[in-house]
Design a protein around this motif. Sequence first.
Motif, PDB file in Angstrom:
ATOM      1  N   THR A  63     -16.595  31.157   9.544  1.00 12.52           N
ATOM      2  CA  THR A  63     -16.068  31.197  10.907  1.00 12.52           C
ATOM      3  C   THR A  63     -16.422  29.915  11.649  1.00 12.52           C
ATOM      4  O   THR A  63     -15.603  29.365  12.385  1.00 12.52           O
ATOM      5  CB  THR A  63     -16.616  32.422  11.660  1.00 12.52           C
ATOM      6  N   ASN A  77     -13.520  27.423  13.219  1.00 15.55           N
ATOM      7  CA  ASN A  77     -13.512  27.193  14.660  1.00 15.55           C
ATOM      8  C   ASN A  77     -13.704  25.718  15.006  1.00 15.55           C
ATOM      9  O   ASN A  77     -13.014  25.187  15.880  1.00 15.55           O
ATOM     10  CB  ASN A  77     -14.566  28.057  15.355  1.00 15.55           C
ATOM     11  N   THR A 131      -8.371  29.699  14.623  1.00 16.23           N
ATOM     12  CA  THR A 131      -9.672  29.898  15.266  1.00 16.23           C
ATOM     13  C   THR A 131      -9.826  31.349  15.713  1.00 16.23           C
ATOM     14  O   THR A 131      -8.852  32.060  15.876  1.00 16.23           O
ATOM     15  CB  THR A 131      -9.820  28.963  16.479  1.00 16.23           C
ATOM     16  N   TYR A 145     -12.352  33.582  18.366  1.00 14.89           N
ATOM     17  CA  TYR A 145     -13.477  33.863  19.253  1.00 14.89           C
ATOM     18  C   TYR A 145     -13.994  35.283  19.017  1.00 14.89           C
ATOM     19  O   TYR A 145     -15.196  35.527  19.102  1.00 14.89           O
ATOM     20  CB  TYR A 145     -13.060  33.686  20.715  1.00 14.89           C
ATOM     21  N   SER A 176     -22.046  26.454  17.440  1.00 16.18           N
ATOM     22  CA  SER A 176     -20.592  26.574  17.571  1.00 16.18           C
ATOM     23  C   SER A 176     -20.074  25.897  18.831  1.00 16.18           C
ATOM     24  O   SER A 176     -19.074  25.171  18.793  1.00 16.18           O
ATOM     25  CB  SER A 176     -20.177  28.045  17.566  1.00 16.18           C
TER      26      SER A 176
END
Length: 124
Positions: free
Chosen positions: A36, A40, A76, A78, A104
């Motif tokens: 992840t 991202n 991406t 969130y 991040s």
Amino acid sequence: MNWLLVVAGAMAGAPLRYLTDRAVQSRHDSVFPWGTFVVNVTGCLVLGLLTGAVAEGAAGPHLQLLLGTGLCGALTTYSTFSYETLRLTGSGAGLYAAANVVGSVTAGLGAAFAGVSIAQALWG
């Protein structure tokens, strides 16, 4: 027509996100959500490049819809970032959770600014 560009970009971004996440995560024996993190930060870099290209007149609104809204919107995530951070906290890996948040945000902003700078160097 605009919505077709978003759909086309998302059709590429969603599987790219899944495949990248699995490929990266399978190479790390860690509870840290590297997959992840990578998608991202990559998405932030692409959005920075695209934003810089648009600002310099090298890209237009159709490319923004295709790559920015469609591809990066599906690439991406969130929600997964939030879920994985909460999961780390709940499992007692608070240090990893904090590293995920700080890393991040810092890497994402850095990648976006780097993308804009690269675009300005290329097309400015």
